[in-house]
Motif scaffolding. Structure first.
Motif, PDB file in Angstrom:
ATOM      1  N   CYS A   1       0.857  -1.256   0.109  1.00  0.00           N
ATOM      2  CA  CYS A   1       0.108   0.057  -0.067  1.00  0.00           C
ATOM      3  C   CYS A   1       0.776   1.300  -0.038  1.00  0.00           C
ATOM      4  N   CYS A   2       2.193   1.110   0.553  1.00  0.00           N
ATOM      5  CA  CYS A   2       2.983   2.240   0.628  1.00  0.00           C
ATOM      6  C   CYS A   2       4.343   1.911   0.121  1.00  0.00           C
ATOM      7  N   GLU A   3       5.073   2.692  -0.027  1.00  0.00           N
ATOM      8  CA  GLU A   3       6.408   2.553  -0.511  1.00  0.00           C
ATOM      9  C   GLU A   3       7.767   3.240   0.151  1.00  0.00           C
ATOM     10  N   GLY A   4       6.984   3.920   1.146  1.00  0.00           N
ATOM     11  CA  GLY A   4       8.031   4.618   1.943  1.00  0.00           C
ATOM     12  C   GLY A   4       8.550   4.141   3.212  1.00  0.00           C
ATOM     13  N   THR A   5       9.831   4.536   3.575  1.00  0.00           N
ATOM     14  CA  THR A   5      10.666   3.904   4.662  1.00  0.00           C
ATOM     15  C   THR A   5       9.887   4.341   5.868  1.00  0.00           C
ATOM     16  N   VAL A   6       9.890   3.406   6.886  1.00  0.00           N
ATOM     17  CA  VAL A   6       9.270   3.678   8.206  1.00  0.00           C
ATOM     18  C   VAL A   6      10.492   3.606   9.089  1.00  0.00           C
ATOM     19  N   ALA A   7      10.533   4.325  10.081  1.00  0.00           N
ATOM     20  CA  ALA A   7      12.065   4.095  11.103  1.00  0.00           C
ATOM     21  C   ALA A   7      11.233   3.180  12.401  1.00  0.00           C
ATOM     22  N   SER A   8      12.074   2.519  12.622  1.00  0.00           N
ATOM     23  CA  SER A   8      11.912   1.549  13.652  1.00  0.00           C
ATOM     24  C   SER A   8      11.545   2.520  15.190  1.00  0.00           C
ATOM     25  N   PRO A   9      10.861   1.882  15.988  1.00  0.00           N
ATOM     26  CA  PRO A   9      10.590   2.586  17.235  1.00  0.00           C
ATOM     27  C   PRO A   9      11.753   2.464  18.033  1.00  0.00           C
ATOM     28  N   ASP A  10      12.147   3.638  18.772  1.00  0.00           N
ATOM     29  CA  ASP A  10      13.408   3.663  19.669  1.00  0.00           C
ATOM     30  C   ASP A  10      13.198   2.985  20.803  1.00  0.00           C
ATOM     31  N   LEU A  11      11.852   2.614  21.396  1.00  0.00           N
ATOM     32  CA  LEU A  11      11.665   1.917  22.673  1.00  0.00           C
ATOM     33  C   LEU A  11      11.646   0.411  22.281  1.00  0.00           C
ATOM     34  N   ASP A  12      12.626  -0.274  22.947  1.00  0.00           N
ATOM     35  CA  ASP A  12      12.765  -1.833  22.553  1.00  0.00           C
ATOM     36  C   ASP A  12      11.635  -2.453  23.477  1.00  0.00           C
ATOM     37  N   LEU A  13      11.398  -3.594  23.004  1.00  0.00           N
ATOM     38  CA  LEU A  13      10.312  -4.420  23.851  1.00  0.00           C
ATOM     39  C   LEU A  13      10.288  -4.439  25.382  1.00  0.00           C
ATOM     40  N   ALA A  14      11.502  -4.657  25.812  1.00  0.00           N
ATOM     41  CA  ALA A  14      11.866  -4.690  27.339  1.00  0.00           C
ATOM     42  C   ALA A  14      11.621  -3.368  28.006  1.00  0.00           C
ATOM     43  N   ARG A  15      11.892  -2.241  27.437  1.00  0.00           N
ATOM     44  CA  ARG A  15      11.807  -0.763  28.060  1.00  0.00           C
ATOM     45  C   ARG A  15      10.647  -0.538  28.010  1.00  0.00           C
ATOM     46  N   GLY A  16       9.869  -0.880  26.743  1.00  0.00           N
ATOM     47  CA  GLY A  16       8.312  -0.646  26.587  1.00  0.00           C
ATOM     48  C   GLY A  16       7.531  -1.529  27.792  1.00  0.00           C
ATOM     49  N   ASP A  17       7.897  -2.362  28.081  1.00  0.00           N
ATOM     50  CA  ASP A  17       7.307  -3.308  29.113  1.00  0.00           C
ATOM     51  C   ASP A  17       7.211  -2.706  30.574  1.00  0.00           C
ATOM     52  N   ALA A  18       8.619  -2.247  30.588  1.00  0.00           N
ATOM     53  CA  ALA A  18       9.143  -1.686  31.970  1.00  0.00           C
ATOM     54  C   ALA A  18       8.183  -0.337  32.281  1.00  0.00           C
ATOM     55  N   LEU A  19       8.180   0.632  31.118  1.00  0.00           N
ATOM     56  CA  LEU A  19       7.457   1.681  31.163  1.00  0.00           C
ATOM     57  C   LEU A  19       5.965   1.785  31.240  1.00  0.00           C
ATOM     58  N   ALA A  20       5.283   0.661  30.434  1.00  0.00           N
ATOM     59  CA  ALA A  20       3.990   0.445  30.531  1.00  0.00           C
ATOM     60  C   ALA A  20       3.554   0.007  32.026  1.00  0.00           C
ATOM     61  N   SER A  21       4.241  -0.862  32.576  1.00  0.00           N
ATOM     62  CA  SER A  21       4.140  -0.950  34.157  1.00  0.00           C
ATOM     63  C   SER A  21       4.136  -0.093  35.087  1.00  0.00           C
ATOM     64  N   GLN A  22       5.072   0.830  34.934  1.00  0.00           N
ATOM     65  CA  GLN A  22       5.018   1.896  35.630  1.00  0.00           C
ATOM     66  C   GLN A  22       3.993   3.036  35.320  1.00  0.00           C
ATOM     67  N   LEU A  23       3.507   3.147  34.044  1.00  0.00           N
ATOM     68  CA  LEU A  23       2.427   4.052  33.644  1.00  0.00           C
ATOM     69  C   LEU A  23       1.165   3.215  34.395  1.00  0.00           C
ATOM     70  N   LYS A  24       1.113   1.872  34.259  1.00  0.00           N
ATOM     71  CA  LYS A  24      -0.453   1.583  34.877  1.00  0.00           C
ATOM     72  C   LYS A  24      -0.320   1.695  36.383  1.00  0.00           C
ATOM     73  N   ALA A  25       0.780   1.706  37.031  1.00  0.00           N
ATOM     74  CA  ALA A  25       0.610   1.872  38.366  1.00  0.00           C
ATOM     75  C   ALA A  25       0.608   3.255  38.676  1.00  0.00           C
ATOM     76  N   LEU A  26       1.180   4.391  38.187  1.00  0.00           N
ATOM     77  CA  LEU A  26       0.743   5.675  38.188  1.00  0.00           C
ATOM     78  C   LEU A  26      -0.778   5.981  37.529  1.00  0.00           C
ATOM     79  N   ALA A  27      -1.624   5.135  36.878  1.00  0.00           N
ATOM     80  CA  ALA A  27      -2.646   5.326  36.133  1.00  0.00           C
ATOM     81  C   ALA A  27      -3.934   5.486  37.430  1.00  0.00           C
ATOM     82  N   ASP A  28      -3.590   5.177  38.673  1.00  0.00           N
ATOM     83  CA  ASP A  28      -4.616   5.124  39.619  1.00  0.00           C
ATOM     84  C   ASP A  28      -4.591   6.409  40.719  1.00  0.00           C
ATOM     85  N   PRO A  29      -5.438   7.116  40.727  1.00  0.00           N
ATOM     86  CA  PRO A  29      -5.312   8.064  41.805  1.00  0.00           C
ATOM     87  C   PRO A  29      -4.958   8.077  42.974  1.00  0.00           C
TER      88      PRO A  29
END
Length: 119
Positions: free
Chosen positions: A18-46
């Motif tokens: 559908c597209c012929e452009g080049t897409v940059a890879s995400p800077d956040l690797d899977l392990a760091r993404g998981d760790a960050l998501a865990s922290q954000l979930k913990a902070l998502a409660d008032p």
């Protein structure tokens, strides 16, 4: 007239891109993404957000009994929230006799500082 056989043959043909452009890879690797998501979930409660804010404001660790008096929830619920914050690396705890004392970690302090910029 289209037959089932002709539909199956068309489905087996490779689709055009559908597209012929080049897409940059995400800077956040899977392990760091998981760790960050865990922290954000913990902070998502008032309540947990307020607990972390309370602990960031302290110069010394607080006893769980001192934390409990600051919130409307009962001690088991407070302990549950503290466990989640601790699991996310936002606070640290230590036992002193029968009591647990908690303080914000450097990660917790940085996180709270960043969260407050969102207001």
């Amino acid at each position: 007239m289209t037959t089932t056989r002709s539909l199956l043959l068309h489905a087996a043909e490779p689709a055009e891109a559908c597209c012929e452009g080049t897409v940059a890879s995400p800077d956040l690797d899977l392990a760091r993404g998981d760790a960050l998501a865990s922290q954000l979930k913990a902070l998502a409660d008032p309540t947990r957000l307020r607990m972390l804010d309370l602990l960031v404001a302290q110069e010394v660790p607080l006893c769980v009994c001192e934390i409990t008096t600051q919130f409307a929830q009962q001690q088991p619920t407070i302990s549950h929230h503290l466990r989640i914050l601790r699991g996310a690396g936002l606070i640290a705890g230590e036992k002193r006799g029968v009591w647990s004392y908690y303080q914000a970690t450097q990660t917790g302090r940085r996180s709270m500082s960043l969260v407050k910029t969102l207001l």
